[in-house]
Design an enzyme around this catalytic site. Structure first.
Site, short mmCIF file in Angstrom:
data_model
loop_
_atom_site.label_atom_id
_atom_site.label_comp_id
_atom_site.label_asym_id
_atom_site.label_seq_id
_atom_site.Cartn_x
_atom_site.Cartn_y
_atom_site.Cartn_z
N GLY A 237 45.20 39.61 45.36
CA GLY A 237 45.21 38.84 44.11
C GLY A 237 44.10 37.81 44.12
O GLY A 237 43.07 38.00 44.78
N VAL B 221 45.81 31.80 44.57
CA VAL B 221 47.13 32.09 45.15
C VAL B 221 46.98 32.49 46.63
O VAL B 221 47.86 32.19 47.44
CB VAL B 221 47.86 33.18 44.32
CG1 VAL B 221 49.20 33.52 44.95
CG2 VAL B 221 48.06 32.70 42.88
N GLY B 222 45.85 33.09 46.97
CA GLY B 222 45.59 33.43 48.38
C GLY B 222 45.72 32.20 49.28
O GLY B 222 46.28 32.28 50.38
N GLU C 15 43.37 40.12 50.30
CA GLU C 15 42.47 40.99 49.53
C GLU C 15 42.22 40.28 48.21
O GLU C 15 43.05 40.33 47.31
CB GLU C 15 43.14 42.36 49.30
CG GLU C 15 43.42 43.13 50.57
CD GLU C 15 42.16 43.75 51.17
OE1 GLU C 15 41.15 43.89 50.44
OE2 GLU C 15 42.18 44.08 52.36
N CYS D 232 39.00 44.56 40.65
CA CYS D 232 38.46 43.55 41.58
C CYS D 232 37.03 43.86 41.99
O CYS D 232 36.26 42.96 42.27
CB CYS D 232 39.35 43.45 42.81
SG CYS D 232 39.60 45.04 43.61
P1 NAD Z 1 47.50 36.60 41.05
O1 NAD Z 1 46.96 35.92 42.26
O2 NAD Z 1 47.72 35.79 39.82
O3 NAD Z 1 48.88 37.34 41.35
C1 NAD Z 1 49.06 38.21 42.42
C2 NAD Z 1 50.47 38.04 42.96
O4 NAD Z 1 50.68 36.69 43.36
C3 NAD Z 1 51.58 38.40 41.95
O5 NAD Z 1 52.53 39.22 42.60
C4 NAD Z 1 52.17 37.05 41.58
O6 NAD Z 1 53.55 37.10 41.33
C5 NAD Z 1 51.91 36.19 42.80
N1 NAD Z 1 51.72 34.77 42.45
C6 NAD Z 1 51.08 34.28 41.34
N2 NAD Z 1 51.09 32.93 41.37
C7 NAD Z 1 51.74 32.57 42.50
C8 NAD Z 1 52.08 31.31 43.09
N3 NAD Z 1 51.72 30.15 42.52
N4 NAD Z 1 52.75 31.31 44.26
C9 NAD Z 1 53.09 32.47 44.85
N5 NAD Z 1 52.81 33.69 44.34
C10 NAD Z 1 52.14 33.74 43.18
O7 NAD Z 1 46.46 37.79 40.82
P2 NAD Z 1 46.34 38.76 39.61
O8 NAD Z 1 45.94 37.97 38.39
O9 NAD Z 1 47.53 39.64 39.54
O10 NAD Z 1 45.07 39.64 40.08
C11 NAD Z 1 43.77 39.30 39.76
C12 NAD Z 1 42.99 38.88 40.98
O11 NAD Z 1 43.22 39.77 42.05
C13 NAD Z 1 41.49 38.96 40.72
O12 NAD Z 1 40.86 37.84 41.29
C14 NAD Z 1 41.07 40.23 41.44
O13 NAD Z 1 39.71 40.26 41.81
C15 NAD Z 1 42.00 40.22 42.62
N6 NAD Z 1 42.18 41.54 43.17
C16 NAD Z 1 41.70 41.83 44.42
C17 NAD Z 1 41.83 43.11 44.93
C18 NAD Z 1 41.32 43.48 46.29
O14 NAD Z 1 41.69 44.53 46.78
N7 NAD Z 1 40.50 42.66 46.93
C19 NAD Z 1 42.47 44.09 44.18
C20 NAD Z 1 42.96 43.76 42.92
C21 NAD Z 1 42.83 42.48 42.42
#
Ligand code: NAD
Length: 517
Positions: free
Chosen positions: A196, A200-201, A218, A252
């Site tokens: 993600g 959040v990471g 990731e 991504c």
């Molecule tokens: P996100 O970080 O908003 O959400 C991902 C997960 O995190 C979800 O399951 C969500 O419930 C959880 N989450 C959200 N906020 C949280 C919090 N405050 N505390 C704990 N958990 C929380 O990401 P997204 O919008 O779903 O995805 C988009 C991002 O992901 C983009 O930056 C994209 O580049 C990246 N991405 C990376 C890869 C990769 O393989 N490197 C693949 C797909 C997406």
């Protein structure tokens, strides 16, 4: 819109405890059982591919071809690869021969880490959940999967299907948003894989630090494309535009922006226009849902539209938006400057800014002044050009003349570097991510005839015996080596031409000798 049923917070502790018991049952010590679970996972996807495709269409407005190519097919491919290789991957390994330790029979056992948590994003909600789950099972772990709350149809479907196909002692789904994920993150896991955003990471890595839990992150970021005028322009334009329009840019590894020499910008724009016309003739208008995905949420739509509204660049084509259907047309913007709105963050939508630069050196400096990207793309037919870009930059992946499909390439790790993430997955790399390499020795008693000096009391003769084991180093260097000049592309060609000329000369000489004999 499907209603996603969130897992009650009070159930999460119970699920976590049950999975610990499931892991400790030792079922997944059996490779046969892992393969059985992997095959079940494969049939979960295959039997339900139509429902999966419909769920993805409901969540993302995704055309069926994109779902089949990028999620269903790649998930089944990942599972099949793990199924066919898990025996080999899980086999204990002997390290390289070492005279000092060989009699102690050194072995590396591949052991499961334990109970792992997989948190996945909205954009590829099937492949980015099924793939990591296959990796975790192949390595013998029990798993909690937390899909995205932004894809309610797909996440509901996973919650329905996983208990039907997989052993619930070993794999469970927790659905929910921030409170549920926060609850999950408050518990102790043996590994967390998070896919993600970087924002959040950081939350995930901070929570994991409390228990020193290993983490794979990731993440995303702005993946640039460098254009060399010496490229196959038609193919470059088609592949770049496709990388940007597939899933409406919510990928991504989508090409985020283009760096092109100023003098070549207009020619490149013309090629993009032709590619756009060929992708979307009148009969396949992107505003029709069958041809093109939609933006995931009204908030994401507003964010992307805001980037477009504030650009100082020139819109070449596209620019149409419709809030009601969360539609943003494939849009190319030229003459974009470094401080433009479109360069302020990862776009994660179907907008393609083109930033003109003087030359490849300026393009490299531009990339190096920013976070290491998840993918770096180069379009060129010149080996020297590609080598120059790849040798002078850092990125998760370095891809020439292609976009977006490299995470599916068997045998290549998929992961970022620096702010685009750490750790890697897919195939054997997923198995390794969820595996602990357990070192083992079995030392015979007679070794103490050689190593007995280690025991106190420490005497001079024991010290001398210890000194005899001091490894010797190669001869002391006279000084620092000259920094090796990178092989010049013309050097290789010159060498090849030389070999061809010598071979040609020899052949002629043989022919002459045969003719005269
Ligand atoms: P996100 O970080 O908003 O959400 C991902 C997960 O995190 C979800 O399951 C969500 O419930 C959880 N989450 C959200 N906020 C949280 C919090 N405050 N505390 C704990 N958990 C929380 O990401 P997204 O919008 O779903 O995805 C988009 C991002 O992901 C983009 O930056 C994209 O580049 C990246 N991405 C990376 C890869 C990769 O393989 N490197 C693949 C797909 C997406």
């Amino acid at each position: 819109m499907s209603q996603l049923v969130f897992t009650p917070l009070e159930e999460i502790d119970k699920i976590h405890a049950e999975l610990r018991t499931g892991y400790e049952s030792g079922k997944l010590k059996s490779i046969e059982y892992r393969k059985y679970q992997l095959l079940q996972l494969g049939y979960l996807v295959k039997d339900n591919s139509q429902r999966i495709q419909e769920a993805l269409a409901a969540d993302l407005g995704r055309p069926p071809l994109e779902s089949h190519f990028l999620e269903i097919s790649s998930s089944i491919g990942d599972i099949k690869h793990a199924y066919s290789n898990v025996e080999k991957w899980a086999r204990p390994e002997k390290p390289a021969f070492s005279l000092n330790f060989t009699v102690m029979r050194p072995v590396i056992y591949k052991e499961a880490k334990g109970v792992v948590l997989i948190i996945s994003p909205f954009n590829y909600p099937v492949w980015l959940t099924i793939g990591p789950v296959a990796g975790a099972i192949s390595a013998g772990n029990s798993v909690v999967l937390k899909p995205s709350e932004l894809t309610p149809a797909t996440s509901s479907l996973l919650a329905e299907l996983i208990p039907k196909y997989l052993d619930s002692d070993l794999v469970r789904v927790v659905n929910g948003a921030i409170p549920e994920t926060t609850k999950l993150l408050s518990l102790q896991w043996d590994h967390i894989m998070y896919t993600g955003s970087g924002r959040v990471g950081k939350i995930v890595a901070t929570a994991a630090a409390k228990y020193l839990t290993p983490v794979t992150l990731e993440l995303g970021g702005k993946s640039p494309v460098i254009i060399d005028p010496d490229c196959d322009l038609t193919t470059a334009a088609r592949r770049i535009l496709w990388g940007k329009v597939v899933n409406a840019g919510q990928t991504c590894v989508a090409p985020d922006y283009i760096l092109v020499p100023k003098s070549f910008q207009d020619k490149f724009v013309e090629a993009l226009k032709l590619a756009h016309e060929s992708f979307y003739p009148k009969s396949a208008d992107p505003s029709l849902p069958a041809n093109y995905s939609r933006i995931i949420t009204p908030q994401a739509f507003k964010r992307i539209k805001g980037l477009l509204d504030n650009t100082q660049g020139d819109v070449v084509f596209g620019g149409q938006t419709d809030e009601a259907t969360k539609f943003i047309a494939p849009t190319v913007v030229k003459d974009v400057k470094a401080d433009d709105s479109l360069m302020s963050e990862e776009i994660f939508g179907p907008l393609l800014p083109i930033v003109p630069v003087e030359d490849v050196d300026e393009a490299i400096a531009f990339i190096n002044a920013r976070d290491h990207p998840l993918a770096l793309y180069v379009f060129s037919q010149n080996a020297h050009f590609k080598e120059k870009v790849f040798n002078n930059t850092q990125s998760g992946a370095a891809i020439a003349n292609e976009t977006v499909i490299h995470p599916g390439a068997e045998g290549l790790p998929f992961g970022g570097v620096g702010p685009s993430g750490y750790g890697a997955h897919t195939g054997k790399f997923s198995f390794d991510t969820f595996t602990h390499l357990r070192s083992s020795l079995d030392s015979p008693g007679w070794i103490d005839r050689i190593l007995g000096f280690r025991y106190p009391p420490y005497t001079d003769s024991k010290f001398k015996a210890a000194m005899r084991l001091l490894p010797s180093l190669p001869a002391r260097p006279a000084g620092p080596p000259a920094v090796a000049a990178r092989t010049k592309w013309w050097g290789r060609w010159f060498f090849l031409a030389f070999v061809v000329a010598v071979a040609g000369g020899l052949t002629n000489r043989l022919k002459t000798m045969r003719g005269s004999s």
